[in-house]
Write an enzyme that holds these catalytic residues in place. Structure first.
Site, PDB file in Angstrom:
ATOM      1  N   THR A  36      29.343  16.974  27.204  1.00 35.52           N
ATOM      2  CA  THR A  36      30.751  16.813  27.570  1.00 35.52           C
ATOM      3  C   THR A  36      30.981  15.671  28.549  1.00 35.52           C
ATOM      4  OG1 THR A  36      31.163  19.152  27.262  1.00 35.52           O
ATOM      5  CG2 THR A  36      32.691  18.017  28.686  1.00 35.52           C
TER       6      THR A  36
ATOM      7  N   SER B  11      24.758  19.179  23.154  1.00 34.49           N
ATOM      8  CA  SER B  11      23.429  19.762  23.363  1.00 34.49           C
ATOM      9  C   SER B  11      23.165  20.983  22.493  1.00 34.49           C
ATOM     10  CB  SER B  11      23.196  20.071  24.841  1.00 34.49           C
ATOM     11  OG  SER B  11      23.842  21.245  25.223  1.00 34.49           O
TER      12      SER B  11
ATOM     13  N   CYS C  22      18.082  41.629  31.445  1.00 37.39           N
ATOM     14  CA  CYS C  22      18.894  41.588  32.667  1.00 37.39           C
ATOM     15  C   CYS C  22      18.938  40.149  33.177  1.00 37.39           C
ATOM     16  CB  CYS C  22      18.266  42.438  33.768  1.00 37.39           C
ATOM     17  SG  CYS C  22      18.288  44.185  33.445  1.00 37.39           S
TER      18      CYS C  22
END
Ligand code: ASP
Length: 342
Positions: free
Chosen positions: A13, A58, A278
């Site tokens: 970006t 990407s 997690c």
């Protein structure tokens, strides 16, 4: 002058504009990007630039692109004091992890950065990210670079690259490193946590590893995963390594079908690594009954490694033909600061 920096533009970006007649972002050329940051000329270092011939979003990244980046760094290693890689944020943590393994004995900074908004946008985060990344790459003390590892700089923090994960698609604070504190925080001053910096403390020359094994996979466990689905993915003929994302501290179902599939592929020679789904914390196999059997059948503990670092470490170790008997030990050892051993 603090030093000479090579800025490597791979896409993302940061260097994109809206294409004519549509809202879709596409890469524009590097010169235009640099013209948008005249402040770079004010920095106390000399900056040269090199760009991928076809800059990419990407999400298109693959190991060939990592090889291209590593080769650029290798070919210019002696000439520059540090490297800044401009990269899309989507897969930046994968690239940072991969490069950390590919660049053995690195003793110069390689800092990845990018932005959530294009550089031409009024509210862009690109300028701060890029300018501070260049400053970090040119930091020197006692005639040596301060940072000698692959870092990821985003929104006022420099992290160890192989400890990061992209956690937010919208906010400027897009990355986190839950299991390792930031190496540098940028406020009024740059505060460097010297005691956290990676230093292989050797004089060995840089060694670049470009063989990466792609026949690897990741399976995320979920309540209700069916034997057919798991077996289908895990029993893929040419699979060499599998990362399973389990629950909590490394727990998964104790169902016999699950253990049978894993045991069968481990017996066939597939390396299976257990990481937690997690965001933070570590795998501790054997802590609960639901992970004891995994330990018994030879599943490797990813400890507190991220999934991004686990899959790229696997590609690296397999690509470099780590002996089968040493794979587990190597995986469970911190090679580039990617995990906490105990
Ligand atoms: N899709 C973009 C990329 O990863 C997002 C970004 O640059 O932040 O290339």
């Amino acid at each position: 002058m603090q030093g000479t920096i090579l800025l490597i533009y791979t896409g993302g970006t940061i260097g994109m504009v809206k294409s004519a007649g549509s809202d879709a972002l596409q890469a524009f050329d590097f010169k235009t990007l640099l013209n948008n940051i005249p402040e770079l000329n004010l920095l106390d270092c000399h900056i040269d630039t090199v760009s991928f011939s076809r800059p990419l979003d990407s999400s298109e990244m693959n190991p060939q692109h990592w090889v291209e980046m590593a080769s650029i760094i290798q070919n210019h290693y002696d000439k520059y004091d540090g490297f800044v890689v401009l990269h899309g944020s989507d897969t930046m943590s994968y690239t940072a992890s991969a490069l950390s393994f590919m660049l053995e004995n690195l003793n110069k900074p390689v800092i990845l950065t990018g932005s959530q908004l294009p550089i031409g946008d009024l509210r862009t985060d690109a300028k701060e990210n890029l300018i501070t990344a260049v400053q970090l790459a040119s930091l020197r003390q006692n005639n040596e670079p301060v940072i000698k590892e692959v870092g990821l700089y985003f929104e006022y923090k420099l992290y160890r690259g192989n400890r990061t994960t992209k956690i937010d698609a919208d906010h400027f604070e897009a990355f986190a490193s839950y299991n390792f504190p930031p190496l540098v925080t940028s406020g009024v001053r740059l505060v460097v946590q010297h005691q956290l910096l990676w230093d292989f403390a050797g004089t060995k020359p840089l060694k670049v590893h470009t063989d990466l094994e792609s026949r690897v996979g990741i399976i995320k466990m979920f309540p209700g995963i069916t034997p057919e689905f798991f077996d289908h993915l895990a029993s893929f003929d040419n699979l060499k390594g599998l990362v399973i994302e389990t629950y909590g501290s490394g727990n998964a179902t104790t169902a016999q079908w699950f253990l049978d599939v894993l045991k069968a592929i481990i017996d066939k020679g597939v390396h299976v690594v257990n990481v937690t789904q997690c965001a933070g914390g570590r795998v501790s196999m054997g802590h609960y009954k639901t992970s004891q059997s995994l330990l018994k059948i030879g599943v490797i503990s990813g400890k507190d490694i991220t999934t991004e670092a686990a899959i790229t470490k696997m590609m690296y170790l397999l690509g470099n033909s780590a002996p089968k008997s040493e794979f587990k030990t190597l995986f469970e050892t911190s090679l580039r600061g990617e995990l906490t051993e105990n």
